[in-house]
Design an enzyme around this catalytic site. Structure first.
Site, PDB file in Angstrom:
ATOM      1  N   SER A 229      -0.927   0.297  -4.834  1.00  0.00           N
ATOM      2  CA  SER A 229      -1.086  -0.116  -6.077  1.00  0.00           C
ATOM      3  C   SER A 229      -0.309   0.639  -7.189  1.00  0.00           C
ATOM      4  CB  SER A 229      -2.734  -0.210  -6.553  1.00  0.00           C
ATOM      5  OG  SER A 229      -3.360  -1.057  -5.591  1.00  0.00           O
ATOM      6  N   PRO A 230       0.908   0.778  -6.905  1.00  0.00           N
ATOM      7  CA  PRO A 230       1.831   1.774  -7.677  1.00  0.00           C
ATOM      8  C   PRO A 230       2.371   1.070  -8.994  1.00  0.00           C
ATOM      9  CG  PRO A 230       3.278   0.839  -5.786  1.00  0.00           C
ATOM     10  CD  PRO A 230       1.776   0.478  -5.598  1.00  0.00           C
TER      11      PRO A 230
ATOM     12  N   TYR B  12      -7.236  -5.524   6.473  1.00  0.00           N
ATOM     13  CA  TYR B  12      -6.188  -6.405   5.669  1.00  0.00           C
ATOM     14  C   TYR B  12      -6.305  -7.908   6.560  1.00  0.00           C
ATOM     15  CZ  TYR B  12      -4.474  -2.541   3.288  1.00  0.00           C
ATOM     16  OH  TYR B  12      -4.372  -1.220   2.505  1.00  0.00           O
TER      17      TYR B  12
ATOM     18  N   SER C 267      -6.654   8.469   3.737  1.00  0.00           N
ATOM     19  CA  SER C 267      -6.544   7.715   2.595  1.00  0.00           C
ATOM     20  C   SER C 267      -7.900   7.742   1.864  1.00  0.00           C
ATOM     21  CB  SER C 267      -6.377   6.266   2.987  1.00  0.00           C
ATOM     22  OG  SER C 267      -5.956   5.346   2.155  1.00  0.00           O
TER      23      SER C 267
ATOM     24  N   TRP D 232      -1.557  -5.284   1.450  1.00  0.00           N
ATOM     25  CA  TRP D 232      -3.031  -5.506   0.970  1.00  0.00           C
ATOM     26  C   TRP D 232      -2.916  -6.985   0.464  1.00  0.00           C
ATOM     27  CZ3 TRP D 232      -5.946  -3.913  -3.637  1.00  0.00           C
ATOM     28  CH2 TRP D 232      -7.037  -3.925  -3.651  1.00  0.00           C
TER      29      TRP D 232
ATOM     30  N   ASP E 114       3.515  -1.000   5.645  1.00  0.00           N
ATOM     31  CA  ASP E 114       1.806  -0.355   5.662  1.00  0.00           C
ATOM     32  C   ASP E 114       1.051  -1.776   5.687  1.00  0.00           C
ATOM     33  OD1 ASP E 114       0.235   2.104   4.534  1.00  0.00           O
ATOM     34  OD2 ASP E 114      -0.729   0.228   3.985  1.00  0.00           O
TER      35      ASP E 114
ATOM     36  N   LYS F  11       3.105  -3.714  -2.852  1.00  0.00           N
ATOM     37  CA  LYS F  11       2.753  -4.963  -2.336  1.00  0.00           C
ATOM     38  C   LYS F  11       3.827  -6.012  -3.026  1.00  0.00           C
ATOM     39  CE  LYS F  11       0.226  -9.478  -1.985  1.00  0.00           C
ATOM     40  NZ  LYS F  11      -0.884  -9.945  -2.823  1.00  0.00           N
TER      41      LYS F  11
END
Length: 280
Positions: A194-195, A57, A145, A28, A52, A236
């Site tokens: 967005s971990p 995107y 999602s 992303w 992913d 990302k």
């Protein structure tokens, strides 16, 4: 800080669950085609096996170029993309999924997600189209999602193909306990985007302290925490250093006290919150 040689972490040592590698590369906002392709190639040759992307995107073609350039067999790569909210009518799903395959330069994807339960989404119409693609062999797995528990329950009820994953924002500042519980009840994997909370985890004293204890980075601690929760993380990263730092999180083993300390962080922060999100 001690560093590990990312090249020494063999791909097969990356733990997997339901066939989905526990650590993947998110793309992303990796919008520069050359950089995106190089990031994907770098990650795959480092040992990543999970990539992913998504229609919105606008980088599926670059992702495909990175896969083609990497010295890794296609069948060894778990590739996921997502259908955007304006393409979720039955016929649009069928048409645009094929367009995604063309852009990616592949004959199938390992996982195709409904990106959000929004826009043109209709549970029966949308998911019947994904089931059709599944039956045709164009997708190996169906995913959703940003689904809340109620959307997930409905999807499980109406989808003919098994739903294997729910991808949601998930990190120490948004642990998503209710969603994780619902997914566990239905044997659905949780994939966390967005971990690293878009960098906010780096400023948490608890995570900083644990990172120092393990001679690791704050990113590695956050990704190790997700892994301990059974969450598949897809951070990302664009540069080789960041891609490698995230990969080395596989060498970080947190103890129960570390997990408890992170779980006790008294701050909630949602980084991705569009107006059309189902919780708004």
């Amino acid at each position: 800080m001690a560093t590990h040689d990312a090249d020494t972490i063999a791909p097969e040592t990356c733990p997997t669950t339901s066939g989905i590698p526990m650590l993947g590369l998110g793309t992303w906002q990796n919008e520069d085609p050359e950089q995106c392709a190089e990031s994907v190639r770098t990650a795959l040759e480092m040992g990543y096996r999970h990539i992913d992307t998504a229609q919105i995107y606008d980088n599926e073609e670059a992702v495909g170029e990175g896969i083609a350039a990497a010295d890794v067999d296609r069948e060894d790569i778990f590739l996921a993309t997502k259908i955007w909210i304006s393409n979720l009518s039955h016929e649009d799903v069928l048409e645009t999924a094929r367009d995604s395959l063309d852009r990616l330069g592949v004959e199938y994807v390992d996982l195709l997600y409904v990106h959000w339960p929004a826009g043109e989404y209709d549970a029966e119409e949308t998911l019947s189209a994904l089931s059709e693609l599944y039956e045709e062999g164009l997708i190996e797995n169906v995913g959703v999602s940003n689904f809340q528990p109620e959307h997930l329950e409905e999807a499980v009820d109406v989808c003919d193909a098994p739903i294997v994953a729910n991808q949601v924002e998930l990190h120490p500042l948004l642990p998503q306990a209710e969603i994780r519980e619902t997914c566990t009840e239905h044997d659905i994997e949780v994939v966390g985007y967005s971990p690293l909370a878009r960098g906010r985890v780096f400023d948490q004293p608890e995570i900083q302290e644990i990172a120092a204890k393990h001679d690791a980075s704050e990113a590695q601690v956050s990704l190790a925490w997700a892994r301990e929760k059974g969450v598949i993380a897809i951070p990302k990263a664009t540069g080789e250093d960041h891609i490698g730092d995230n990969w080395e999180s596989l060498t970080v083993d947190l103890d129960p006290a570390d997990i408890d300390a992170i779980d006790a962080i008294d701050e909630t922060n949602r980084a991705v919150d569009p107006d059309f999100a189902p919780w708004n």
